[in-house]
Design an enzyme around this catalytic site. Sequence first.
Site, PDB file in Angstrom:
ATOM      1  N   ASP A 148       1.451  -1.333   0.158  1.00  0.00           N
ATOM      2  CA  ASP A 148      -0.190   0.315   0.121  1.00  0.00           C
ATOM      3  C   ASP A 148       1.189   1.202   0.191  1.00  0.00           C
ATOM      4  OD1 ASP A 148      -1.820   2.222   0.209  1.00  0.00           O
ATOM      5  OD2 ASP A 148      -2.738   0.774   2.155  1.00  0.00           O
ATOM      6  N   GLU A 151       1.527   2.458  13.354  1.00  0.00           N
ATOM      7  CA  GLU A 151       0.577   2.842  11.935  1.00  0.00           C
ATOM      8  C   GLU A 151      -0.811   1.676  12.639  1.00  0.00           C
ATOM      9  OE1 GLU A 151      -2.150   1.429  10.571  1.00  0.00           O
ATOM     10  OE2 GLU A 151      -1.210   0.117   8.977  1.00  0.00           O
ATOM     11  N   GLU A 180     -10.024  -2.608  14.978  1.00  0.00           N
ATOM     12  CA  GLU A 180      -8.925  -3.676  15.760  1.00  0.00           C
ATOM     13  C   GLU A 180      -8.368  -2.829  17.147  1.00  0.00           C
ATOM     14  OE1 GLU A 180      -6.055  -3.387  12.629  1.00  0.00           O
ATOM     15  OE2 GLU A 180      -6.526  -5.361  12.418  1.00  0.00           O
ATOM     16  N   HIS A 207      -5.367  -0.319   0.869  1.00  0.00           N
ATOM     17  CA  HIS A 207      -5.905  -1.665   1.508  1.00  0.00           C
ATOM     18  C   HIS A 207      -6.821  -1.162   2.677  1.00  0.00           C
ATOM     19  CE1 HIS A 207      -3.421  -0.384   5.102  1.00  0.00           C
ATOM     20  NE2 HIS A 207      -3.550  -1.310   6.081  1.00  0.00           N
TER      21      HIS A 207
END
Length: 549
Positions: free
Chosen positions: A224, A317, A326, A490
Amino acid sequence: MPSKEQLRDVEPVSDSESSDSRDEEGWNDIEEDEEEVQEVISLLDDRVFPDVMSMLVHCKEKHNFDFLAVRQRLQLDFHGCVKLVNFIRQRVHEGLPVSEDISVADIDHEQYLKPVLDDDAVILGLFDLPELTPTGLVSQGDNAALVNDLLKQKADLQEELARVSAQFERYRATVSQTLDERWGDVDQADKGKDSAQKGEKEDESQYYWDSYAGNEIHETMLKDTVRTDAYRDFIYNNKHLFAGKTVLDIGCGTGILSMFCARAGASRVIAVDASAIIGKARENVYHNGLSSTITLLHGKIEEVTLPVDKVDVIVSEWMGYCLLFEAMLPSVLWARDRYLRPDTGLMVPSHTNLWTAPVADPDWVADNVGFWHDVYGFDMHRAMARGICDEARVLHWPRDRLAGSPCAFRMLDLYRVSTADLSFTAPFASTLDRDVDALDGYLVWFDTFFSPTRPAATAPADDAVADAWAAAAPQERVAFTTGPAGKETHWKQGLLLCEQSEAAGPAARKQGDRVAGEITFSVPEDMPRGLAIKMTWDEGRRSQKWSLK
């Protein structure tokens, strides 16, 4: 009074005084093995082994170098073995040959007490090597037989360790259940549940760490270019912010961001990851000659012990689908409050904002929802389409299929936001830019901003657009969007598909109509790393929930 968590961490103690130290040491060893499985990098090439003895056998058979024989000949103690290991690694790193003709004088330098490879599992494994025998009692031929016998003994011990580990886990689960009952956390109806299920609750997110252990997910992220180029460009374009600084990389993965920071001049980078990918990150760091700068730690950021009190930069990230899926951001915020230097510390990235816009595409709905009405002549929609509008879909949506103006509904300032702020309700509004037969749903995406300074005056506005904000200072600022107007990432976007209901009134809408309401983000009770989204619009007449799991 100690907390439940502190009581759970108490190790089992034997009633026998004579076995106290052995039992305590055994339990500690088991827990350490569970936290991290060390991968042993060969002394003479890039092969990786599960234990030191297997690696030494490989060096003897493949490279004709018998480490045990050299140690025996030189009668080296532990510190001597450490020097020998680092002497060998240094020569290999410099491309020099290594032979068994090593002398004590060759390795008798203090510099060889400093590890060439950070967290070198070979040095840790020196404790497991067999005791030295008096010089001359072991022949070269006998040494090979000794190695084979030791490997067999090691296999037997590993099998016994696995058995004891399982026994210990059953003990831990039983203690956990007993403490929960004592502290009133378990209802009477729950007391009959299997204790193993109780134990599983100790880490409900283990599936999350496991999902990042393989190559594929990291290959996807590295490919990505929108994502990876943004981090690289900000770090390399602002080397003065990293030169001589201590950097913390949270969720380091393959180590790419850590290596960017090291190449930018950071004096020290501490990379942390709870996934088994940390083993491959160590190799990446070693083979790129950055072991002297980057220290890698395996574990959750909340549980590992950093070798420093404060850091100058936190890079991570952490973004997931629809930004907060998440739930990694709370760990980054915890580290910010614990380790980042107040007032001067830098967060990379520094800000993110969330966007939404209505969508309308009857052809897409017909293909994906109406498909079930006629499957080779059979109507399956009652069973197969049930719940199809309950889950958010992750896909890349064409910009021309938006039905109205995008609306920025939440800005996260990474210097000030708290974990509690990540569950919120915010207003949104959009003006339709064309006539539509029906609104088919809403699209959600996010923009990410990298600011080189902390002052609020230079921070992006709540409704800042990534490209425009970065263009104002292209040599320093970096930003990117995951929205439909930009290059596909992504993360793609999250599609919230609406159920069509006659009770909600006319579905058709005209260009210029205003669609407004509220959007709520929260964490589902049954999935701590999931995301629940709720929207209310049309003056409260329409309301719907979606989940992302």
